[in-house]
Motif scaffolding. Structure first.
Motif, PDB file in Angstrom:
ATOM      1  N   UNK A 178       0.842  -1.206   0.000  1.00 41.16           N
ATOM      2  CA  UNK A 178       0.000   0.000   0.000  1.00 41.16           C
ATOM      3  C   UNK A 178       0.874   1.252   0.000  1.00 41.16           C
ATOM      4  N   UNK A 179       1.917   1.235   0.857  1.00 43.67           N
ATOM      5  CA  UNK A 179       2.825   2.388   0.919  1.00 43.67           C
ATOM      6  C   UNK A 179       3.448   2.643  -0.448  1.00 43.67           C
ATOM      7  N   UNK A 180       3.919   1.572  -1.073  1.00 44.29           N
ATOM      8  CA  UNK A 180       4.600   1.725  -2.357  1.00 44.29           C
ATOM      9  C   UNK A 180       3.680   2.249  -3.445  1.00 44.29           C
ATOM     10  N   UNK A 181       2.449   1.743  -3.453  1.00 44.92           N
ATOM     11  CA  UNK A 181       1.497   2.210  -4.469  1.00 44.92           C
ATOM     12  C   UNK A 181       1.226   3.695  -4.284  1.00 44.92           C
TER      13      UNK A 181
ATOM     14  N   UNK B 214      -3.970   3.375  -4.230  1.00 45.29           N
ATOM     15  CA  UNK B 214      -3.573   2.249  -3.373  1.00 45.29           C
ATOM     16  C   UNK B 214      -4.646   1.167  -3.239  1.00 45.29           C
ATOM     17  N   UNK B 215      -5.920   1.593  -3.111  1.00 49.25           N
ATOM     18  CA  UNK B 215      -6.970   0.593  -2.893  1.00 49.25           C
ATOM     19  C   UNK B 215      -7.111  -0.316  -4.116  1.00 49.25           C
ATOM     20  N   UNK B 216      -7.172   0.304  -5.307  1.00 50.72           N
ATOM     21  CA  UNK B 216      -7.349  -0.491  -6.525  1.00 50.72           C
ATOM     22  C   UNK B 216      -6.133  -1.390  -6.770  1.00 50.72           C
ATOM     23  N   UNK B 217      -4.928  -0.836  -6.592  1.00 48.90           N
ATOM     24  CA  UNK B 217      -3.704  -1.618  -6.807  1.00 48.90           C
ATOM     25  C   UNK B 217      -3.598  -2.777  -5.834  1.00 48.90           C
TER      26      UNK B 217
END
Lengths: 485, 39
Positions: free
Chosen positions: A147-150, A157-160
């Motif tokens: 999540x941090x990286x996205x 972040x949510x979709x990724x």
């Protein structure tokens, strides 16, 4: 505050990412065709060879969160990230390879760490140990790292996270350990090669090794500013190796003990190289911030990705992002399978009134994988700060199962010793946390809690130093007072 | 300088070294005897 960067991914980069995810799904489909018995699903039929084990051990044990934490430590504190935070693990892995592996391969028919507890101490120790393994194996930190990286990459972040979790769920639930192992090999190559390409380009970008001279003096010493107690707590964290559920699963899945030993020895070289490369990237990112190549607000946690995206050309950026995804997914898939196995094989199966057929057990474990991943993704999205979660999860595992497992493998304990060691270790851990949160105070600079009195400091990170003696005391008491086997 | 030597060693291990391990894996797959259809 994180600095969302324009990821600047071109069509070629996106194509590499899509190809990577598609390959993972295809591997899962092929592996699903090989599943017959539960042993096939959970231990790949016990037929793993050395090269497969190397790829899987190296990629899985490198959670994305660990990679980010190492570069963060190097960014803020320097080389101590390698010398004291990483190096103790190589010694522990070497000891495990030479001492633990041959003993474990003698535990015939065992498939998990709780199987060993059950055999030597009975059902109570099995359930307590399986619960601790389940807490440890929840893939929360790896998903949080993703999540941090996205977020850093400027992606939603949510979709990724949902896309990566969905792909993991499909191939892991479908193909079990075969899918896990085969995808680990691809992920291992992506992680390693992308870092091997990024490091020389990053060095070139900041002006070579000479630029390191601009770092604060403590950054290039082996101890940095870390106190001896903090270094001791890092060394103790390496004890998790001796009860790492994923190592146990790989050892039981190997063709024979020599394959695992060889894989662990080759793995030490690869882990040491990976840690060193990540540490150097953290140091170089710090230099890049001082030179104005990266924004002044760049945080240590995002330094690795920020510097890589700065240094890499189009095409290689996609390879690097796929490498970051691979680092997260290789851990998420393995640990979700382990956590699900803890629930179904370790706890539910022995407590079920009738014997569970293999096909029912496989179906339940598949459902468990999806449930564990869904829960992990929800926690990673709901809570912003869970980077300390790993330390807590590792403390639960070490406090409860280290003493009884080593006792079972190297001594001849009485049955009561196992459960007593588990429970007293957990009670000691709970008492320590209750005390530190009641009497201590938060330390925002270190992101931790500390109790100070007359020059003495006790940090939250010392939990295991307190809980382990409690567990040893429980083991000794159970051994002394319990009935003879 | 020791950092330089360690860094280039790490690059060699992670680049060619990791590819060699992957090659070893592929070779082990190819080298596995095929199961005979006849018994």
């Amino acid at each position: 505050m994180m600095v969302p960067m324009v990821s600047g991914l071109a069509a070629a980069d996106w194509a590499i990412l899509a190809a990577y995810l598609g390959l993972m799904l295809w591997i899962g489909r092929v592996a699903a065709a090989r599943i017959g018995r539960f042993r096939d699903y959970f231990l790949a039929g016990g037929a793993l060879t050395t090269p497969l084990l190397v790829c899987s051990l190296v990629s899985t044990y490198y959670e994305l969160d660990v990679t980010l934490a190492t570069s963060e430590r190097a960014f803020y504190d320097g080389l101590v990230a390698w010398t004291w935070e990483s190096r103790p693990y190589y010694v522990a892995i070497l000891a495990a390879a030479l001492l633990l592996t041959p003993r474990l391969k003698r535990e015939r028919a065992a498939m998990t760490l709780p199987d060993i507890l059950d055999r030597h101490y009975g059902l109570g120790a099995r359930v307590a140990g399986a619960t601790a393994c389940f807490v440890y194996s929840l893939p929360i930190t790896a998903l949080a790292g993703l999540t941090t990286m996205l977020t850093v990459l400027g992606m939603p972040p949510a979709a990724g996270l949902l896309l990566a979790t969905l792909v993991c769920a499909v191939y892991t639930a479908g193909g079990g350990m075969w899918a896990d192992m085969m995808t680990d090999t691809v992920q291992f190559v992506l992680m390693s090669v992308s870092l091997a390409v990024a490091l020389p380009l990053a060095l070139d970008r900041v002006g070579g090794f000479g630029a390191l001279a601009a770092l604060p003096a403590g950054h290039l010493t082996s101890t940095g500013d870390a106190s001896p107690w903090l270094r001791l707590s890092w060394v103790c964290a390496a004890l998790t190796i001796f009860v790492e559920p994923f190592f146990y699963q790989r050892i039981f899945a190997a063709k024979d003990a020599r394959d695992v030993r060889k894989a662990m020895l080759v793995g030490i070289v690869l882990w040491a190289a990976y840690d060193w490369a990540v540490t150097m990237m953290g140091l170089l990112a710090r230099v890049a911030v001082d030179q104005g190549l990266l924004p002044g607000a760049t945080e240590g946690r995002e330094s690795l990705v920020a510097l890589s995206l700065l240094a890499l050309p189009v095409g290689l950026k996609g390879l690097f992002v796929a490498g970051v995804l691979a680092a997260a997914m290789s851990s998420v898939d393995s640990y979700s399978l382990l956590a699900s196995g803890n629930l179904t094989y370790d706890i539910l199966r022995p407590l079920w009134p009738r014997p569970l057929l293999d096909r029912v057990l496989i179906r339940l474990t598949r459902i468990g994988v999806v449930a564990v991943l869904a829960a992990g993704a929800a926690v990673a999205l709901l809570f912003e700060r869970i980077s300390d979660a790993w330390m807590f999860m590792a403390s639960v595992l070490v406090a409860s199962v280290l003493v009884p497992v080593l006792g079972a493998l190297f001594l001849r304990p009485r049955r009561a010793a196992g459960l007593a060691a588990c429970l007293l270790g957990l009670a000691g851990l709970a008492a320590f946390y209750a005390w530190i949160y009641a009497r201590g105070a938060p330390d925002p600079a270190e992101g931790s809690w500390v109790w100070r009195s007359g020059g003495v400091e006790v940090w939250r990170e010392y939990a295991v130093l307190f809980a382990l003696p409690c567990s040893a005391l429980g083991y000794a008491a159970g051994n002394l007072l319990g009935r003879k086997s | 300088m020791i950092y330089e030597a360690a860094t280039w060693a790490a690059v060699l291990v992670l680049g060619p070294g990791a590819l060699a391990v992957f090659g070893w894996f592929l070779w082990s797959l190819a080298g596995r005897p095929r199961r005979s259809r006849r018994r």
